[in-house]
Design an enzyme around this catalytic site. Sequence first.
Site, short mmCIF file in Angstrom:
data_model
loop_
_atom_site.label_atom_id
_atom_site.label_comp_id
_atom_site.label_asym_id
_atom_site.label_seq_id
_atom_site.Cartn_x
_atom_site.Cartn_y
_atom_site.Cartn_z
N ALA A 248 0.93 -1.26 -0.09
CA ALA A 248 -0.09 0.07 -0.12
C ALA A 248 0.71 1.13 0.01
CB ALA A 248 -1.13 0.04 1.27
N ALA A 249 2.19 1.19 -0.25
CA ALA A 249 2.85 2.35 -0.22
C ALA A 249 2.45 3.46 -1.47
CB ALA A 249 4.28 2.03 -0.43
N GLY A 250 2.18 2.73 -2.73
CA GLY A 250 1.51 3.51 -3.65
C GLY A 250 0.24 4.12 -3.42
N ASP A 251 -0.63 3.29 -2.70
CA ASP A 251 -2.04 3.89 -2.38
C ASP A 251 -1.81 5.07 -1.25
OD1 ASP A 251 -2.80 2.02 -3.85
OD2 ASP A 251 -3.12 0.46 -2.18
#
Length: 298
Positions: A248-251
């Site tokens: 979820a880093a991109g989220d």
Amino acid sequence: MSARILVIGSSNTDMVIKTKEFPQPGQTVLGQTFLMNPGGKGANQAVAAARLGAEVSFVAKVGKDIFGNEALDGFKREGLNTDYILQTADFPSGVASIIVNENGENQIVVASGANMDLKSSDLTDRIFDNIDLVLLQLEIPLATIQYIVSKCNDLKIKVILNPAPAVKLDDDLLSGIYLITPNETETQLLTGILPDSPESMREAALFFRNKGIENVIITLGKNGVYLFNDQYSEIIPAVTVVPVDTTAAGDIFNGAVVTALAEGKNWIDACKFACKASAISVTRMGAQSSAPYQHELN
């Protein structure tokens, strides 16, 4: 006044196993910790934006099951407007199986369930009232995405697309996007160009520009992000941390950058803000649970 953001997308329950190394095909490895966390790209981005101070309406479809009920309860606790989240008895709620190795890298398999039953007919006109920006991903049907983009263009609402998981997109859809935020893999799939140098990043960004997209942010993991528009063509470095879980880093980045833009931050400051939020998130386990709060960035 807080930013008013509409996120339309997926909600999943993540089943996470930490292990020393990923299994090879046909191999069984013994895991360590097991966690069950709320996830889904849409939900992750909505929660990230809300924790960072945005006023967020979230639209999704979940099953009439324990996972769907838990998701709804969680969204309400996070302060999201859940008035337009639907529950269906026809499909189970989405789930994701996630393996995280000792380096914080992950492998993910998603069973979409009700997410892929979110139709344009489920979306009432009221959801677009008093909205500054709309944030989309690709874990709901492409036909629904196309409808939303067209609707927002008619209403003069700016659309941010995080094209994940990556699929080929037609020119009509791309031409209606204000900002696109692919990672390196997604950039290569969509443009045929691997963004592994400043020159290739610019070339990939120009591909999107030629499709009608004004603004491009290519996320580069630990190397930061590449920002391209009429004002900028530059790399904004990441904040250096020791990663625990990159899920979820991109989220988190997307939820943060949309919040910053809706609040009126300039492009550079918005990217720096989002890089910082993403860096904090990878030092924690989980998807939504890893999203930082506004005071942590201040």
